[in-house]
Enzyme design. Structure first.
Site, PDB file in Angstrom:
ATOM      1  N   CYS A 158     103.950 -24.975 -60.662  1.00 13.71           N
ATOM      2  CA  CYS A 158     103.205 -25.861 -59.761  1.00 13.71           C
ATOM      3  C   CYS A 158     103.051 -27.253 -60.363  1.00 13.71           C
ATOM      4  O   CYS A 158     103.046 -28.245 -59.651  1.00 13.71           O
ATOM      5  CB  CYS A 158     101.841 -25.265 -59.470  1.00 13.71           C
ATOM      6  N   GLU A 207      94.182 -23.512 -55.808  1.00 17.23           N
ATOM      7  CA  GLU A 207      95.140 -24.111 -56.747  1.00 17.23           C
ATOM      8  C   GLU A 207      96.472 -24.133 -56.028  1.00 17.23           C
ATOM      9  O   GLU A 207      97.099 -23.091 -55.852  1.00 17.23           O
ATOM     10  CB  GLU A 207      95.267 -23.247 -58.019  1.00 17.23           C
ATOM     11  N   GLU A 216     107.912 -30.311 -52.581  1.00 23.57           N
ATOM     12  CA  GLU A 216     108.013 -29.445 -53.765  1.00 23.57           C
ATOM     13  C   GLU A 216     109.251 -28.560 -53.611  1.00 23.57           C
ATOM     14  O   GLU A 216     109.367 -27.822 -52.642  1.00 23.57           O
ATOM     15  CB  GLU A 216     106.747 -28.585 -53.818  1.00 23.57           C
ATOM     16  N   LYS A 256      94.985  -9.504 -55.408  1.00 21.47           N
ATOM     17  CA  LYS A 256      96.205  -9.292 -54.613  1.00 21.47           C
ATOM     18  C   LYS A 256      97.353 -10.065 -55.257  1.00 21.47           C
ATOM     19  O   LYS A 256      97.442 -11.286 -55.137  1.00 21.47           O
ATOM     20  CB  LYS A 256      95.952  -9.798 -53.191  1.00 21.47           C
TER      21      LYS A 256
HETATM   22  P1  NAP Z   1     102.302 -18.529 -51.125  1.00 18.40           P
HETATM   23  O1  NAP Z   1     103.335 -18.131 -50.160  1.00 18.40           O
HETATM   24  O2  NAP Z   1     101.200 -19.410 -50.667  1.00 18.40           O
HETATM   25  O3  NAP Z   1     101.714 -17.183 -51.729  1.00 18.40           O
HETATM   26  C1  NAP Z   1     100.709 -17.109 -52.692  1.00 18.40           C
HETATM   27  C2  NAP Z   1      99.955 -15.817 -52.536  1.00 18.40           C
HETATM   28  O4  NAP Z   1      99.273 -15.792 -51.275  1.00 18.40           O
HETATM   29  C3  NAP Z   1     100.839 -14.577 -52.531  1.00 18.40           C
HETATM   30  O5  NAP Z   1     100.130 -13.507 -53.126  1.00 18.40           O
HETATM   31  C4  NAP Z   1     101.045 -14.354 -51.057  1.00 18.40           C
HETATM   32  O6  NAP Z   1     101.407 -13.046 -50.761  1.00 18.40           O
HETATM   33  C5  NAP Z   1      99.684 -14.684 -50.512  1.00 18.40           C
HETATM   34  N1  NAP Z   1      99.654 -15.067 -49.108  1.00 18.40           N
HETATM   35  C6  NAP Z   1     100.687 -15.450 -48.290  1.00 18.40           C
HETATM   36  N2  NAP Z   1     100.225 -15.741 -47.060  1.00 18.40           N
HETATM   37  C7  NAP Z   1      98.875 -15.557 -47.085  1.00 18.40           C
HETATM   38  C8  NAP Z   1      97.827 -15.716 -46.124  1.00 18.40           C
HETATM   39  N3  NAP Z   1      98.071 -16.139 -44.882  1.00 18.40           N
HETATM   40  N4  NAP Z   1      96.551 -15.456 -46.493  1.00 18.40           N
HETATM   41  C9  NAP Z   1      96.278 -15.064 -47.753  1.00 18.40           C
HETATM   42  N5  NAP Z   1      97.223 -14.883 -48.701  1.00 18.40           N
HETATM   43  C10 NAP Z   1      98.505 -15.134 -48.382  1.00 18.40           C
HETATM   44  O7  NAP Z   1     102.906 -19.266 -52.371  1.00 18.40           O
HETATM   45  P2  NAP Z   1     104.178 -18.841 -53.200  1.00 18.40           P
HETATM   46  O8  NAP Z   1     105.362 -19.402 -52.514  1.00 18.40           O
HETATM   47  O9  NAP Z   1     104.154 -17.399 -53.503  1.00 18.40           O
HETATM   48  O10 NAP Z   1     103.880 -19.589 -54.587  1.00 18.40           O
HETATM   49  C11 NAP Z   1     104.363 -20.814 -54.868  1.00 18.40           C
HETATM   50  C12 NAP Z   1     103.292 -21.874 -54.631  1.00 18.40           C
HETATM   51  O11 NAP Z   1     102.188 -21.674 -55.505  1.00 18.40           O
HETATM   52  C13 NAP Z   1     103.809 -23.239 -54.952  1.00 18.40           C
HETATM   53  O12 NAP Z   1     103.462 -24.152 -53.943  1.00 18.40           O
HETATM   54  C14 NAP Z   1     103.096 -23.595 -56.251  1.00 18.40           C
HETATM   55  O13 NAP Z   1     102.956 -24.957 -56.486  1.00 18.40           O
HETATM   56  C15 NAP Z   1     101.808 -22.903 -56.110  1.00 18.40           C
HETATM   57  N6  NAP Z   1     101.173 -22.678 -57.406  1.00 18.40           N
HETATM   58  C16 NAP Z   1     100.065 -23.411 -57.729  1.00 18.40           C
HETATM   59  C17 NAP Z   1      99.454 -23.242 -58.962  1.00 18.40           C
HETATM   60  C18 NAP Z   1      98.248 -24.045 -59.338  1.00 18.40           C
HETATM   61  O14 NAP Z   1      97.587 -23.683 -60.312  1.00 18.40           O
HETATM   62  N7  NAP Z   1      97.919 -25.107 -58.642  1.00 18.40           N
HETATM   63  C19 NAP Z   1      99.949 -22.305 -59.858  1.00 18.40           C
HETATM   64  C20 NAP Z   1     101.079 -21.571 -59.503  1.00 18.40           C
HETATM   65  C21 NAP Z   1     101.665 -21.764 -58.258  1.00 18.40           C
HETATM   66  P3  NAP Z   1     102.979 -12.649 -50.686  1.00 18.40           P
HETATM   67  O15 NAP Z   1     103.647 -13.173 -51.900  1.00 18.40           O
HETATM   68  O16 NAP Z   1     102.927 -11.195 -50.717  1.00 18.40           O
HETATM   69  O17 NAP Z   1     103.503 -13.272 -49.439  1.00 18.40           O
END
Ligand code: NAP
Ligand code: MG
Length: 478
Positions: free
Chosen positions: A292, A258, A389, A184
């Site tokens: 991240c 992650e 963040e 996804k």
């Molecule tokens: P996010 O809102 O948590 O979304 C990540 C993914 O999860 C997206 O595909 C999102 O779909 C989906 N999602 C949202 N709500 C969900 C739920 N309740 N259940 C299951 N899946 C769900 O994060 P983001 O804002 O897109 O990404 C930024 C974050 O990712 C930052 O905090 C960053 O630090 C972290 N990150 C971590 C790493 C690592 O390796 N540690 C790497 C890259 C990014 P939608 O986008 O369609 O809402």
């Protein structure tokens, strides 16, 4: 003030984009059951690129069933050396189509083409090449008495900051180990995941081994909640990661998370300063700070604080902000309006709390979502900009006097994904590194990645590793 002007140099390769994308389930492109679609836009122009299917609960169920069938029918039974050939073919196809994929990544997500071209796409291919090599050698990843059995159906959820790369980190080891997948991608950046589906189809990957379902958070939640998924691999925010951990507790599903970060980037007075300044710039402005493991909390030794602030003030003026498709661009577009608003809100809080903002002075493009390269001085550990963040091109600078204080401040965070140290002294580098509670510590460099090297977090940055033999083991039941 730019020192000199470059002529525009936009990428000329066109990425083929369909007007509308279905869901990739069981090797076929199919329409969503309830007929819902959503738009994905180019954040640099606000133009709609394509209409993408919205996967509802029934579609998620269809995808999981297809993955289960493929797991039982072909994939777990296939000779590992044959599985490797498919993974290798995907790696080759990514390499062959790298220019087109780079353009796609840049227009869908806003990152500079030089980054998608030189970082995202080659590193994605490298992960497939690397794990292709593991598929028939899995016993060598095992400890005494363990057998390299696959886990089953993996639900993989990735964010928008490195769309293809995050998918590659998850898909390549899962396939190599004999698992089948429902992937996804994030709502704002589905196009390269859909291109990966196309590549898988062209590589003759048996139907159902890789399924790609587009949608939003609810789609992700449905995948997490599906009873026939054996493992969830999630990359995204800590908040959603916590919700996933709660909802999978007691289900028997395996989980790797992650999550976010607020990495300490430590610069000692004896650091090689020219390189350190470049390291700081790379650490925070790479991919507009949508990273991240970004070095977003700069800890500098007090005696060099002023020097660093002066040099950084000059250096950010030379960063070129603008059209992400221009090969000269350093700072591209913010991924979405929502993310831009979040950055502005946190920057506002920094000003309100008394920190001093320094920004590159350049005109922002009239359309699209942009934010100038910025940093804050006079930051206190208690400020939101030092703790939360920001996920944008905004650095918070703090100071320290002794190595002990540097370590204490570095670890004063709920996160623990990465850290950086700059010092001329090798022994000091090693000494400090052992006390930093972070999954990766870079010494006299920053943001270095290799498929053979594991990556992952401590505490609220998550658990489990991706990359290397550690990442491989996360896809084996042992
Ligand atoms: P996010 O809102 O948590 O979304 C990540 C993914 O999860 C997206 O595909 C999102 O779909 C989906 N999602 C949202 N709500 C969900 C739920 N309740 N259940 C299951 N899946 C769900 O994060 P983001 O804002 O897109 O990404 C930024 C974050 O990712 C930052 O905090 C960053 O630090 C972290 N990150 C971590 C790493 C690592 O390796 N540690 C790497 C890259 C990014 P939608 O986008 O369609 O809402
Ligand atoms: Mg988009």
């Amino acid at each position: 003030m730019a020192i000199f002007e470059y002529a525009p140099a936009p990428e000329t390769v066109k990425a083929p984009i369909r007007e509308q994308y279905g869901l990739f389930i069981d090797g076929k492109w199919i329409a969503p059951r309830d007929g819902r679609y959503f738009d994905t836009v180019n954040p640099a122009t606000e133009e709609t690129l394509a209409r993408v299917a919205y996967a509802g609960d029934e579609d998620v169920d269809r995808a999981v069933r297809a993955a289960r069938k493929a797991y039982d029918k072909y994939w777990r039974r296939m000779r590992p050396a044959d599985r490797a050939k498919y993974v290798y073919r995907i790696a080759r196809a990514i390499t062959e189509r790298s220019r087109e994929l780079a353009v796609l990544e840049t227009i869908d997500g806003g990152k500079p083409i030089k980054e998608s071209r030189d970082f995202d796409i080659p590193l994605s291919a490298a992960h497939f090449f690397y794990y292709a090599g593991w598929a028939d050698k899995l016993e060598w990843a095992m400890r005494a008495g363990e057998e390299p059995n696959p886990i089953g159906v993996a639900g993989q959820i990735v964010p928008w900051n490195f769309p293809l790369l995050m998918a590659a980190w998850k898909v390549a080891p899962a396939l190599a180990c004999g698992n089948t997948i429902v992937l996804k991608p994030a709502e704002t950046t589905p196009l390269t995941a859909l291109a990966l589906a196309q590549i898988a189809a062209e590589a003759d990957l048996p139907p159902g081994v890789l399924n790609v379902i587009t949608g939003d958070g609810a789609t992700g939640a449905a995948l997490v909640g599906h009873p026939d998924v054996d493992k969830i691999a999630f990359t995204g925010s800590t908040e959603v990661g916590k919700a996933i951990q709660r909802s999978t507790a007691g289900s028997g599903k395996r989980l790797t998370l992650e999550l976010g970060g607020k990495a300490a980037h430590i610069v000692f007075a004896d650091a090689p300063m020219d390189q350190a300044i470049e390291g700081i710039v790379n650490g925070i402005y790479f991919n507009q700070g949508h990273v991240c493991c970004a070095g977003s909390r700069l800890l500098v030794e007090e005696s060099v604080h002023e020097q660093i602030v002066v040099r950084l003030t000059d250096r950010i003026q030379t960063l070129r902000l603008g059209d992400p498709l221009d090969k000269n661009t350093d700072v591209g577009a913010i991924n979405s309006k929502m993310q831009l608003d979040k950055i502005k809100e946190l920057v506002g809080s920094g000003i309100d709390e008394g920190a001093i903002l320094v920004q590159q002075s350049c005109a922002l493009p009239e359309r699209g979502y942009f934010f100038p390269a910025s940093f804050f001085t006079n930051v206190q550990q208690s400020h939101r900009i030092a703790r939360e963040e920001i996920f944008g091109p905004v650095l918070s600078i703090l100071t320290f006097r002794t190595p002990e204080e540097a370590v204490e401040k570095a670890n004063n965070t709920p996160y623990g994904l990465s850290a950086g140290i700059w010092t001329d002294k090798g022994s000091k580098n090693m000494y400090i590194a052992q006390y930093l509670r972070a999954g990766v510590v870079w010494c006299n460099t920053f943001n270095q990645f290799d498929p053979s090297s594991p990556f992952g977090g401590f505490r609220e940055s998550g658990f489990g590793r991706e990359g290397g033999v550690h990442g491989l083991r996360e896809y084996l039941a042992h």
